[in-house]
Enzyme design. Structure first.
Site, PDB file in Angstrom:
ATOM      1  N   ALA A 194       0.808  -1.224   0.000  1.00 51.76           N
ATOM      2  CA  ALA A 194       0.000   0.000   0.000  1.00 51.76           C
ATOM      3  C   ALA A 194       0.845   1.281   0.000  1.00 51.76           C
ATOM      4  CB  ALA A 194      -0.926  -0.018   1.211  1.00 51.76           C
ATOM      5  N   GLN A 212       0.537  -6.286  -3.753  1.00 52.34           N
ATOM      6  CA  GLN A 212      -0.560  -6.560  -2.829  1.00 52.34           C
ATOM      7  C   GLN A 212      -1.696  -5.573  -3.077  1.00 52.34           C
ATOM      8  OE1 GLN A 212       2.274  -6.087   0.619  1.00 52.34           O
ATOM      9  NE2 GLN A 212       0.802  -7.469   1.561  1.00 52.34           N
ATOM     10  N   ILE A 221      -4.673  -3.288  -4.845  1.00 53.74           N
ATOM     11  CA  ILE A 221      -5.845  -3.603  -5.651  1.00 53.74           C
ATOM     12  C   ILE A 221      -6.322  -2.345  -6.370  1.00 53.74           C
ATOM     13  CG2 ILE A 221      -6.612  -5.569  -4.275  1.00 53.74           C
ATOM     14  CD1 ILE A 221      -8.329  -3.655  -2.657  1.00 53.74           C
ATOM     15  N   ASP A 222      -5.390  -1.377  -6.524  1.00 52.21           N
ATOM     16  CA  ASP A 222      -5.778  -0.068  -7.042  1.00 52.21           C
ATOM     17  C   ASP A 222      -5.511   0.098  -8.538  1.00 52.21           C
ATOM     18  OD1 ASP A 222      -2.993   0.250  -7.123  1.00 52.21           O
ATOM     19  OD2 ASP A 222      -2.942   1.346  -5.236  1.00 52.21           O
ATOM     20  N   HIS A 257      -3.495  -9.875  -4.656  1.00 49.92           N
ATOM     21  CA  HIS A 257      -4.711  -9.651  -3.869  1.00 49.92           C
ATOM     22  C   HIS A 257      -5.882  -9.223  -4.753  1.00 49.92           C
ATOM     23  CE1 HIS A 257      -2.489  -9.088   0.242  1.00 49.92           C
ATOM     24  NE2 HIS A 257      -2.493 -10.335  -0.175  1.00 49.92           N
ATOM     25  N   CYS A 269     -22.757 -18.018 -10.697  1.00 53.03           N
ATOM     26  CA  CYS A 269     -22.514 -18.509 -12.062  1.00 53.03           C
ATOM     27  C   CYS A 269     -21.155 -18.071 -12.598  1.00 53.03           C
ATOM     28  CB  CYS A 269     -23.634 -18.076 -13.003  1.00 53.03           C
ATOM     29  SG  CYS A 269     -23.590 -16.330 -13.420  1.00 53.03           S
ATOM     30  N   CYS A 299     -28.251 -14.616 -13.307  1.00 56.00           N
ATOM     31  CA  CYS A 299     -28.798 -15.708 -12.491  1.00 56.00           C
ATOM     32  C   CYS A 299     -29.338 -15.265 -11.135  1.00 56.00           C
ATOM     33  CB  CYS A 299     -27.734 -16.792 -12.304  1.00 56.00           C
ATOM     34  SG  CYS A 299     -26.528 -16.373 -11.045  1.00 56.00           S
ATOM     35  N   ASN A 317      10.880   1.725   2.352  1.00 62.44           N
ATOM     36  CA  ASN A 317       9.667   1.813   3.181  1.00 62.44           C
ATOM     37  C   ASN A 317       9.841   2.888   4.254  1.00 62.44           C
ATOM     38  OD1 ASN A 317       7.059   0.387   3.438  1.00 62.44           O
ATOM     39  ND2 ASN A 317       7.716   0.119   5.562  1.00 62.44           N
TER      40      ASN A 317
END
Ligand code: NAD
Ligand code: ZN
Length: 247
Positions: free
Chosen positions: A23, A100, A102-103, A118, A129, A154, A212
């Site tokens: 992140a 990691q 998801i952006d 992720h 489905c 569905c 970091n």
């Protein structure tokens, strides 16, 4: 030798280099991380809000809390850290990125070989489905008050293509591990290296660079450690690598 030069030399001399991002690489794009003082954990418990259990048993809560983390980060733009990594790949100096996040910001920046371990927030799918839809379909349904949003094919419950707490790791994670067996150098950027199983990935490589803000449990075994902003450090490393290539 200063740390930027050392990092650039490690990259220039490595046969195969992978990057692992968390992140922290995206905070400069305006997306909070989880564990810093200003992270999401200071406002809510993402481990609950973004869990499969809550999505299934308490969809109202999922769409009030966890879901907003997803829409917030879906609308941001890559920063100079993401852009420097895309350029390093284009120059043939890094082989791929395991993220990691998801952006979608590595793909937006132009990186090609990205392992989103992720998941991602470009799409959603039906839990019954398996039909796939773009994320905008979920947004429209939630805005209309359809909670949980249901599949038009569905009637099953739709969910984001994100690995949530309580989910298994996807096949992409195994493929990423496969790459690391033959990787010499790993550059970890903006990850507290405390979330398993990603926290074990540095064990697979010989050489390690860590970028970091806060210290990580792997700092003492790294070849070079930067406790500063990813955007600055990556821009300087890219410049130094370009100098080395033009020699
Ligand atoms: P984390 O929150 O545990 O750690 C982030 C680390 O980044 C911190 O140690 C912090 O010191 C550092 N950091 C923050 N800004 C930085 C900067 N500009 N430069 C350098 N370092 C910086 O994050 P994590 O280890 O990645 O794990 C949290 C999990 O949450 C991940 O699995 C991820 O899937 C998810 N998450 C994703 C996003 C996103 O997609 N952008 C955002 C929040 C959380
Ligand atoms: Zn369906």
């Amino acid at each position: 030798m200063d740390n930027i030069k050392k990092a650039a030399e490690l990259i220039l001399n490595s046969n195969k280099t992978f990057v692992l991002t968390g992140a922290g690489i995206s905070t400069e794009s305006g997306i909070p991380d989880f564990r810093s003082k200003t992270g999401y954990y200071s406002k809510m418990d993402p481990a609950t809000a973004l869990s499969k259990d809550v999505l299934l048993r308490n969809p109202e809560r999922f769409y009030k809390e966890g879901y907003h983390i997803l829409t917030d980060l879906n609308e941001q733009e890559p920063n100079r850290g993401h852009i420097a990594l895309a350029k390093l790949e284009e120059l043939g100096q890094i082989n791929g990125i395991i993220t990691q996040n998801i952006d979608n910001l590595h793909t937006k920046a132009g990186s090609k070989n990205v392992f989103e371990v992720h998941g991602e927030t470009r799409g959603i799918h039906c839990m019954d489905c398996g039909s796939e839809f773009p994320f905008s379909v979920m947004k429209e349904k939630v805005e209309k008050g359809e909670i949980p949003p249901k599949c038009d094919n569905c009637g099953g419950v739709l969910r984001p293509n994100v690995v949530m707490f309580g989910d298994m790791m996807p096949d992409t994670f195994q493929r990423a591990l496969g790459e690391l067996y033959s990787t010499d150098l790993l550059i970890v950027i903006g990850s507290s290296l405390t979330v398993s199983p990603v926290s074990f990935l540095p064990d697979y490589v010989d050489k390690l660079i860590i970028i970091n803000n806060d210290p990580t449990p792997q700092d003492n075994r790294a070849d070079v450690v930067f406790h500063s902003s990813a955007g600055d450090v990556l821009t300087s490393i890219l410049k130094e690598v370009e100098k080395g290539l033009n020699k």
